[in-house]
Design a protein around this motif. Sequence first.
Motif, PDB file in Angstrom:
ATOM      1  N   UNK A  58       0.865  -1.171   0.000  1.00 62.65           N
ATOM      2  CA  UNK A  58       0.000   0.000   0.000  1.00 62.65           C
ATOM      3  C   UNK A  58       0.902   1.220   0.000  1.00 62.65           C
ATOM      4  N   UNK A  59       0.403   2.287  -0.597  1.00 59.80           N
ATOM      5  CA  UNK A  59       1.206   3.493  -0.724  1.00 59.80           C
ATOM      6  C   UNK A  59       0.431   4.712  -0.248  1.00 59.80           C
ATOM      7  N   UNK A  60       1.173   5.663   0.307  1.00 57.20           N
ATOM      8  CA  UNK A  60       0.596   6.963   0.549  1.00 57.20           C
ATOM      9  C   UNK A  60       0.336   7.640  -0.793  1.00 57.20           C
ATOM     10  N   UNK A  61      -0.755   8.388  -0.859  1.00 53.84           N
ATOM     11  CA  UNK A  61      -1.166   8.931  -2.164  1.00 53.84           C
ATOM     12  C   UNK A  61      -0.079   9.749  -2.860  1.00 53.84           C
ATOM     13  N   UNK A  62       0.697  10.589  -2.168  1.00 49.43           N
ATOM     14  CA  UNK A  62       1.715  11.392  -2.869  1.00 49.43           C
ATOM     15  C   UNK A  62       2.807  10.549  -3.530  1.00 49.43           C
ATOM     16  N   UNK A  63       2.891   9.290  -3.168  1.00 43.56           N
ATOM     17  CA  UNK A  63       4.001   8.470  -3.635  1.00 43.56           C
ATOM     18  C   UNK A  63       3.590   7.412  -4.654  1.00 43.56           C
ATOM     19  N   UNK A  64       2.293   7.201  -4.792  1.00 39.02           N
ATOM     20  CA  UNK A  64       1.816   6.193  -5.739  1.00 39.02           C
ATOM     21  C   UNK A  64       2.285   6.535  -7.144  1.00 39.02           C
ATOM     22  N   UNK A  65       2.808   5.539  -7.808  1.00 36.11           N
ATOM     23  CA  UNK A  65       3.247   5.728  -9.184  1.00 36.11           C
ATOM     24  C   UNK A  65       4.628   6.329  -9.332  1.00 36.11           C
ATOM     25  N   UNK A  66       5.211   6.803  -8.224  1.00 36.39           N
ATOM     26  CA  UNK A  66       6.555   7.390  -8.292  1.00 36.39           C
ATOM     27  C   UNK A  66       7.569   6.551  -7.534  1.00 36.39           C
ATOM     28  N   UNK A  67       7.174   6.095  -6.359  1.00 35.53           N
ATOM     29  CA  UNK A  67       8.075   5.315  -5.520  1.00 35.53           C
ATOM     30  C   UNK A  67       7.596   3.867  -5.472  1.00 35.53           C
ATOM     31  N   UNK A  68       8.548   2.948  -5.354  1.00 33.07           N
ATOM     32  CA  UNK A  68       8.212   1.529  -5.271  1.00 33.07           C
ATOM     33  C   UNK A  68       8.984   0.889  -4.131  1.00 33.07           C
ATOM     34  N   UNK A  69       8.255   0.264  -3.228  1.00 33.89           N
ATOM     35  CA  UNK A  69       8.873  -0.448  -2.117  1.00 33.89           C
ATOM     36  C   UNK A  69       8.848  -1.945  -2.395  1.00 33.89           C
ATOM     37  N   UNK A  70       9.969  -2.592  -2.142  1.00 32.31           N
ATOM     38  CA  UNK A  70      10.049  -4.038  -2.345  1.00 32.31           C
ATOM     39  C   UNK A  70      10.781  -4.673  -1.175  1.00 32.31           C
ATOM     40  N   UNK A  71      10.650  -5.958  -1.077  1.00 32.51           N
ATOM     41  CA  UNK A  71      11.309  -6.708  -0.023  1.00 32.51           C
ATOM     42  C   UNK A  71      12.009  -7.926  -0.610  1.00 32.51           C
ATOM     43  N   UNK A  72      13.127  -8.291   0.000  1.00 29.89           N
ATOM     44  CA  UNK A  72      13.920  -9.443  -0.417  1.00 29.89           C
ATOM     45  C   UNK A  72      14.036 -10.358   0.790  1.00 29.89           C
ATOM     46  N   UNK A  73      13.229 -11.418   0.793  1.00 31.86           N
ATOM     47  CA  UNK A  73      13.186 -12.296   1.964  1.00 31.86           C
ATOM     48  C   UNK A  73      14.502 -13.051   2.153  1.00 31.86           C
ATOM     49  N   UNK A  74      15.136 -13.406   1.066  1.00 28.16           N
ATOM     50  CA  UNK A  74      16.368 -14.201   1.174  1.00 28.16           C
ATOM     51  C   UNK A  74      17.458 -13.433   1.910  1.00 28.16           C
ATOM     52  N   UNK A  75      17.504 -12.116   1.681  1.00 26.35           N
ATOM     53  CA  UNK A  75      18.545 -11.297   2.296  1.00 26.35           C
ATOM     54  C   UNK A  75      18.032 -10.389   3.398  1.00 26.35           C
ATOM     55  N   UNK A  76      16.728 -10.508   3.680  1.00 26.88           N
ATOM     56  CA  UNK A  76      16.104  -9.707   4.751  1.00 26.88           C
ATOM     57  C   UNK A  76      16.339  -8.217   4.522  1.00 26.88           C
ATOM     58  N   UNK A  77      16.122  -7.808   3.284  1.00 26.09           N
ATOM     59  CA  UNK A  77      16.332  -6.423   2.893  1.00 26.09           C
ATOM     60  C   UNK A  77      15.007  -5.806   2.442  1.00 26.09           C
ATOM     61  N   UNK A  78      14.914  -4.514   2.641  1.00 24.40           N
ATOM     62  CA  UNK A  78      13.780  -3.744   2.154  1.00 24.40           C
ATOM     63  C   UNK A  78      14.341  -2.611   1.311  1.00 24.40           C
ATOM     64  N   UNK A  79      13.689  -2.321   0.210  1.00 26.95           N
ATOM     65  CA  UNK A  79      14.179  -1.297  -0.703  1.00 26.95           C
ATOM     66  C   UNK A  79      13.089  -0.271  -0.999  1.00 26.95           C
ATOM     67  N   UNK A  80      13.547   0.920  -1.319  1.00 29.64           N
ATOM     68  CA  UNK A  80      12.635   1.960  -1.794  1.00 29.64           C
ATOM     69  C   UNK A  80      13.247   2.593  -3.032  1.00 29.64           C
ATOM     70  N   UNK A  81      12.624   2.361  -4.151  1.00 28.17           N
ATOM     71  CA  UNK A  81      13.046   2.976  -5.410  1.00 28.17           C
ATOM     72  C   UNK A  81      12.286   4.293  -5.559  1.00 28.17           C
ATOM     73  N   UNK A  82      13.050   5.384  -5.642  1.00 24.13           N
ATOM     74  CA  UNK A  82      12.461   6.712  -5.752  1.00 24.13           C
ATOM     75  C   UNK A  82      12.711   7.225  -7.163  1.00 24.13           C
ATOM     76  N   UNK A  83      11.659   7.307  -7.930  1.00 20.30           N
ATOM     77  CA  UNK A  83      11.770   7.813  -9.301  1.00 20.30           C
ATOM     78  C   UNK A  83      11.196   9.215  -9.397  1.00 20.30           C
ATOM     79  N   UNK A  84      11.878  10.042 -10.134  1.00 19.77           N
ATOM     80  CA  UNK A  84      11.452  11.423 -10.354  1.00 19.77           C
ATOM     81  C   UNK A  84      11.145  12.167  -9.060  1.00 19.77           C
ATOM     82  N   UNK A  85      12.049  12.125  -8.105  1.00 16.16           N
ATOM     83  CA  UNK A  85      11.776  12.881  -6.886  1.00 16.16           C
ATOM     84  C   UNK A  85      11.816  14.372  -7.145  1.00 16.16           C
TER      85      UNK A  85
END
Length: 137
Positions: A58-85
């Motif tokens: 789920x995303x906050x409205x200001x970030x929908x379509x611009x930012x993408x959050x993902x998770x990597x279970x194998x490495x226990x990592x969380x990422x945030x891709x910020x496009x066009x900030x």
Amino acid sequence: DVQLVESGGGSVQAGESLRLSCRTSGFSFDTSDVGWYRYNPGRACDLISAVSSDGSAVYGRPFEGRFTATRDAANKMVYLQMNSPGTADSGIYYCAAVTVSGTWEGASRCPGAQVRIGGDWRSFKYWGQGTQVTVSS
């Protein structure tokens, strides 16, 4: 002990993409929600995204379509891709993990912040130290 360590922040020009990382340990990553918030002094925290254990986000409205959050279970990592900030995206970015139903009454980087996950209002229990992102025009 639970540890959340963000990295990848810094200074970028408006429109320049940036990826934040969050290294996690000390909790059951596979079964926990994770997420990102942004904080600016004098303002309430902004929910960027919450990602459930099944990968749904789920995303906050200001970030929908611009930012993408993902998770990597194998490495226990969380990422945030910020496009066009833009300059309004400057702030301290916090990684968060493990949600509880309702309001978390313990220490929090964003007191009172809640997110609706699966029809239930929840709040994050664990927080990283934050990473500063500065977007200039």
